[in-house]
Design a protein around this motif. Sequence first.
Motif, PDB file in Angstrom:
ATOM      1  N   VAL A  89       6.892  18.730  -4.230  1.00 59.64           N
ATOM      2  CA  VAL A  89       5.864  17.734  -4.561  1.00 59.64           C
ATOM      3  C   VAL A  89       4.521  18.137  -3.973  1.00 59.64           C
ATOM      4  N   LEU A  90       4.502  18.490  -2.706  1.00 56.03           N
ATOM      5  CA  LEU A  90       3.252  18.852  -2.042  1.00 56.03           C
ATOM      6  C   LEU A  90       2.616  20.089  -2.666  1.00 56.03           C
ATOM      7  N   ARG A  91       3.420  21.065  -2.997  1.00 56.87           N
ATOM      8  CA  ARG A  91       2.880  22.279  -3.613  1.00 56.87           C
ATOM      9  C   ARG A  91       2.266  21.994  -4.978  1.00 56.87           C
ATOM     10  N   GLU A  92       2.971  21.215  -5.773  1.00 53.97           N
ATOM     11  CA  GLU A  92       2.506  20.960  -7.139  1.00 53.97           C
ATOM     12  C   GLU A  92       1.238  20.124  -7.177  1.00 53.97           C
ATOM     13  N   ILE A  93       1.089  19.206  -6.244  1.00 51.48           N
ATOM     14  CA  ILE A  93      -0.126  18.366  -6.238  1.00 51.48           C
ATOM     15  C   ILE A  93      -1.229  19.001  -5.403  1.00 51.48           C
ATOM     16  N   GLY A  94      -1.003  20.247  -4.946  1.00 55.76           N
ATOM     17  CA  GLY A  94      -2.027  20.965  -4.199  1.00 55.76           C
ATOM     18  C   GLY A  94      -2.339  20.347  -2.851  1.00 55.76           C
ATOM     19  N   PHE A  95      -1.359  19.655  -2.278  1.00 53.98           N
ATOM     20  CA  PHE A  95      -1.513  18.981  -0.990  1.00 53.98           C
ATOM     21  C   PHE A  95      -2.624  17.922  -1.013  1.00 53.98           C
ATOM     22  N   ILE A  96      -2.969  17.466  -2.223  1.00 56.90           N
ATOM     23  CA  ILE A  96      -3.960  16.390  -2.344  1.00 56.90           C
ATOM     24  C   ILE A  96      -3.219  15.067  -2.213  1.00 56.90           C
ATOM     25  N   SER A 155       0.823  -1.216   0.000  1.00 60.23           N
ATOM     26  CA  SER A 155       0.000   0.000   0.000  1.00 60.23           C
ATOM     27  C   SER A 155       0.852   1.260   0.000  1.00 60.23           C
ATOM     28  N   VAL A 156       2.000   1.219   0.674  1.00 60.64           N
ATOM     29  CA  VAL A 156       2.885   2.390   0.709  1.00 60.64           C
ATOM     30  C   VAL A 156       3.515   2.618  -0.660  1.00 60.64           C
ATOM     31  N   MET A 157       3.991   1.544  -1.292  1.00 60.98           N
ATOM     32  CA  MET A 157       4.560   1.694  -2.639  1.00 60.98           C
ATOM     33  C   MET A 157       3.514   2.222  -3.613  1.00 60.98           C
ATOM     34  N   ALA A 158       2.293   1.724  -3.487  1.00 59.74           N
ATOM     35  CA  ALA A 158       1.219   2.167  -4.376  1.00 59.74           C
ATOM     36  C   ALA A 158       0.940   3.657  -4.196  1.00 59.74           C
ATOM     37  N   THR A 159       0.890   4.103  -2.945  1.00 56.65           N
ATOM     38  CA  THR A 159       0.665   5.526  -2.683  1.00 56.65           C
ATOM     39  C   THR A 159       1.815   6.359  -3.236  1.00 56.65           C
ATOM     40  N   GLY A 160       3.043   5.893  -3.047  1.00 53.85           N
ATOM     41  CA  GLY A 160       4.199   6.611  -3.570  1.00 53.85           C
ATOM     42  C   GLY A 160       4.156   6.736  -5.085  1.00 53.85           C
ATOM     43  N   GLN A 161       3.720   5.680  -5.769  1.00 54.29           N
ATOM     44  CA  GLN A 161       3.647   5.715  -7.226  1.00 54.29           C
ATOM     45  C   GLN A 161       2.584   6.694  -7.709  1.00 54.29           C
ATOM     46  N   VAL A 162       1.460   6.749  -7.008  1.00 52.44           N
ATOM     47  CA  VAL A 162       0.411   7.706  -7.379  1.00 52.44           C
ATOM     48  C   VAL A 162       0.906   9.148  -7.181  1.00 52.44           C
ATOM     49  N   LEU A 163       1.581   9.402  -6.069  1.00 52.46           N
ATOM     50  CA  LEU A 163       2.136  10.737  -5.823  1.00 52.46           C
ATOM     51  C   LEU A 163       3.135  11.125  -6.917  1.00 52.46           C
TER      52      LEU A 163
END
Length: 241
Positions: free
Chosen positions: A136-143, A54-62
Motif C-alpha cells: 500500500v505504501l509503495r503504490e501510493i508513493g508514501f503520500i 477521522s481514522v475510518m475516513a483516513t483508512g477509506q482514502v488510503l
Amino acid sequence: MIYTAIDTFYVTEEELINSPSRKDGIDELRETALRIHGCNLIQESGILLRLPQSVMATGQVLFHRFYCKKSFANFNNVKIVAATCIWLASKLEEIPRKTRHVCNVFRRMECKRENLVEWKHIDLKTELIIETEIHVLREIGFICHVEHPHKFVSIYIAILEITCPELKQEAWNLANDSLRTTLCVRFKSEIVACGVIYAAARRFQVPLPENPPWWIAFDADKHGIDEVCRVLAHLYVKFRI
C-alpha cells in the motif's frame, strides 16, 4: 518509515476511467461496488475497534488511493487491504491498534457475515497485514497525509452563518458518504465540502449568497461542486447507500 505530509495524491477522471481494474476487464459498476465494500469494512471495523471517525475516513482514502494504482483483479482480497488500511490509518492518526486486534475484529465480522461459529476457517494473519502495508505504501508513493472535508464543512457553515441544524447534519452525513466514492482522489477536500454544503442547502431550501457566488470565497468552482453532487446522487440511486 518515512511518510510525506503533503496531500498531493489526486487523479483525473480520465485516469479513473482507465484505472488498472478497468484495464483488467472489471467494469465501472463492479469496481465501484468493490470500493464501497472495502470502505464499509473499514467503517464497520473502525467502530468495533472504538476508533474515531477521522481514522475510518483516513483508512477509506488510503484504500481508494491504493486501488487507483493497483487492480482489484491482482489484489482481489478486499478484506486484507481494508484491514491494512484501517491499521495504517490508526497509526497515522496516532491512535494505533495492534494488528492482532484488527485481525480479531475482521474475523468477528466475517463470522457474523457467514454465520460461522469458529475463526479457524478465516485466513487473516497479522503477517499478511504487515506485508500488505508495504504494498500500500509503495503504490501510493508514501503520500499518507489526508485532509478530510468535515473540517471545512464546519468552518464554511460558520462563515456562511448557517443556523439550520438539519443542514449541518446533512452536510456532515454527505461528507461521510463521499468517502465511499472516488471524490477524495479527484478533488481537494475544500471542493468536496462546498459540494456537500450546496447539496444540503438545496434539500432544506436554505438560500446561499449568489452575488458574488459564495463558493468563490473558498477557492471552489461550480463545475467541481456540480460533480460532487452528481457523484453522490449516483451513489444513492445505484447503490442505495
